[in-house]
Design an enzyme around this catalytic site. Sequence first.
Site, PDB file in Angstrom:
ATOM      1  N   GLU A 121       0.860  -1.196   0.000  1.00  0.00           N
ATOM      2  CA  GLU A 121       0.000   0.000   0.000  1.00  0.00           C
ATOM      3  C   GLU A 121       0.890   1.238   0.000  1.00  0.00           C
ATOM      4  O   GLU A 121       2.116   1.136   0.162  1.00  0.00           O
ATOM      5  CB  GLU A 121      -0.951  -0.017   1.214  1.00  0.00           C
ATOM      6  N   HIS A 243      -9.290   9.509   2.830  1.00  0.00           N
ATOM      7  CA  HIS A 243      -8.837   8.410   1.972  1.00  0.00           C
ATOM      8  C   HIS A 243      -9.040   8.838   0.528  1.00  0.00           C
ATOM      9  O   HIS A 243     -10.122   9.330   0.177  1.00  0.00           O
ATOM     10  CB  HIS A 243      -9.644   7.135   2.273  1.00  0.00           C
ATOM     11  N   ARG A 289      -1.113   8.848   1.558  1.00  0.00           N
ATOM     12  CA  ARG A 289      -2.510   9.243   1.331  1.00  0.00           C
ATOM     13  C   ARG A 289      -2.736  10.745   1.274  1.00  0.00           C
ATOM     14  O   ARG A 289      -3.586  11.219   0.528  1.00  0.00           O
ATOM     15  CB  ARG A 289      -3.370   8.705   2.468  1.00  0.00           C
ATOM     16  N   HIS A 348     -11.700   9.556   6.534  1.00  0.00           N
ATOM     17  CA  HIS A 348     -11.449   8.129   6.745  1.00  0.00           C
ATOM     18  C   HIS A 348     -10.947   7.792   8.145  1.00  0.00           C
ATOM     19  O   HIS A 348     -11.431   6.844   8.757  1.00  0.00           O
ATOM     20  CB  HIS A 348     -10.431   7.680   5.698  1.00  0.00           C
ATOM     21  N   ARG A 383      -1.171   9.063   8.979  1.00  0.00           N
ATOM     22  CA  ARG A 383      -1.006   7.632   9.272  1.00  0.00           C
ATOM     23  C   ARG A 383      -0.589   6.859   8.030  1.00  0.00           C
ATOM     24  O   ARG A 383      -1.162   7.030   6.946  1.00  0.00           O
ATOM     25  CB  ARG A 383      -2.324   7.067   9.799  1.00  0.00           C
TER      26      ARG A 383
HETATM   27  C1  SIN Z   1      -7.605   0.617   2.733  1.00  0.00           C
HETATM   28  O1  SIN Z   1      -7.872  -0.563   2.530  1.00  0.00           O
HETATM   29  O2  SIN Z   1      -7.257   1.379   1.843  1.00  0.00           O
HETATM   30  C2  SIN Z   1      -7.739   1.154   4.141  1.00  0.00           C
HETATM   31  C3  SIN Z   1      -6.651   0.668   4.992  1.00  0.00           C
HETATM   32  C4  SIN Z   1      -6.275   1.694   6.006  1.00  0.00           C
HETATM   33  O3  SIN Z   1      -7.052   2.607   6.294  1.00  0.00           O
HETATM   34  O4  SIN Z   1      -5.139   1.653   6.481  1.00  0.00           O
END
Ligand code: SIN
Length: 537
Positions: A121, A243, A289, A348, A383
Amino acid sequence: MRSNTDFLVIGSGVAGLFYALKAAEHGNVSIITKKNIKDSNTLHAQGGIASVFDLEDSFELHIRDTIEAGCGLTDKDAATLVVKNGPARIRELISLGVKFDTKPFSESENEAEFSLDLGLEGGHSRKRIVHALDMTGHELETVLSKLVKTHPRIKVFENHLALDFITDSKESHGMISCNGVIALDSTSLEIKSFLSKITVLAAGGSGSVYPYTSNPDIATGDGIAMGYRAGASVANLEFMQFHPTCMCNSDGRCFLISEAVRGEGGILKDSSGNPFMHKYSPLKDLACRDIVARAIHSELKNGEKIFLDISFKDPGFVKKRFPNLYKKCLEMGFDMTKEPIPVVPAAHYMCGGVITDRKGQTDIKRLYVIGEAACTGLHGANRLASNSLLEALVYAHEADLSACEEAEKIKAGSLLHDALERFERKNMRHAEITEVERIKTAIKDTMWNYAGIVRSDKGLAEGLKIIRGLRKQATELFDTKAINSHTAELRSIAEISEMIMTSAAMRKESRGLHFNQDHPEKDDSLKKNTILRKSCC
Ligand code: SIN
């Protein structure tokens, strides 16, 4: 009703449930939760839990990525604690029956953790996301809630909304102590008192103070607001994480499109089908993010529509890896295996919260805070993806180690009751639901317009003025009408919104998730936490 327990847990996301199972080894546990036991932010978590399992990865790299995402405000000790304890907590989950995805052809099948299928990610320099398809939170809640519900020493009170901590400041040199909570049984409307030697707040986040959010409606910041009212210090509420990729319908209800989609190669594109993230970061679609959300915001402002495209991948793989997303997108009229899907940023995750130490302890005695409601220092100004479930697990464990020792020293009879009378509203009418909704909608719109992804000095000053007026109206409804879940939640939404707006107005720089166009750069002379305590605001 008055009840008495050793350990009281408020909230039933992963932090609360994991903690409760541990605490039940030492005494009786009560959990109070707003709706059904599974209703929580955790239930909606898709991506997974970041942790070091890959042989190419290391604790140092995970700590470094966490600190880089936090933009100067991550506490290195908190990051070290969380990262180094991650694998042990995940092994514990596996031993409790949680099933994470594993690699199809593992060479080391005897060692479950080395066969874990690790995702990627944004902001992570290695693959380290332990996941259960695209429904990691659902798997956690299913397994843990079943264990909790059948545990002989755990009582679960569903449809109970915590209203205020029961505190006294008589012992320990004037330091406030927590003796439990007053809660509303939202089915019978009875006000109840839950006394406890140790109270653990795991009440989750506050995304629902914005009109567009990946969070369920219950994420109204009740826990943080309650901590603040009781006199606990809270920090960094300006760092609401938006998000980048949610899909919202015409009613404004949003559904998260996991960052894991970009981790598997998904690309953000503009209305003409052109990728654009290279203009904003060398990490392109896998930048942190805050960067991706601001990039999308800026493209939207330029009149573009934004799409996430994974349709060039093998449809079989997409359906297998993202079964839930595939289904949800189809329900909203899009086949993600065949076409790019429209996405927008939405609120988010709250990176700030009630300040805790390395054990989850707050500055109120016998009150611990874990999970999203806490500010442990891990997330700093932003975060890192999938560090939240990890933090919840590690701090649930640390809090248990400390709280069980503390509880042994407390005599049950020594706990003080609060006067329930202050919540009694026998002859009062309920507030008109239309009035509650009017104030709530006005708050959410104000938060979106003035404390959203891009902020300004003038906007924050104006927003704060509006929010203060609305907060007064919400407080008046709570104080003068019969208490029900609508007025209680409205009180939380109004209070937490005022705190977010106040914190954002205090930070005269741009850092991580807080971007103020009048101060677009970081100012390292302001590199500190924004702390609010009741007496100061
Ligand atoms: C996501 O699946 O993008 C959310 C995971 C997160 O908030 O860390």
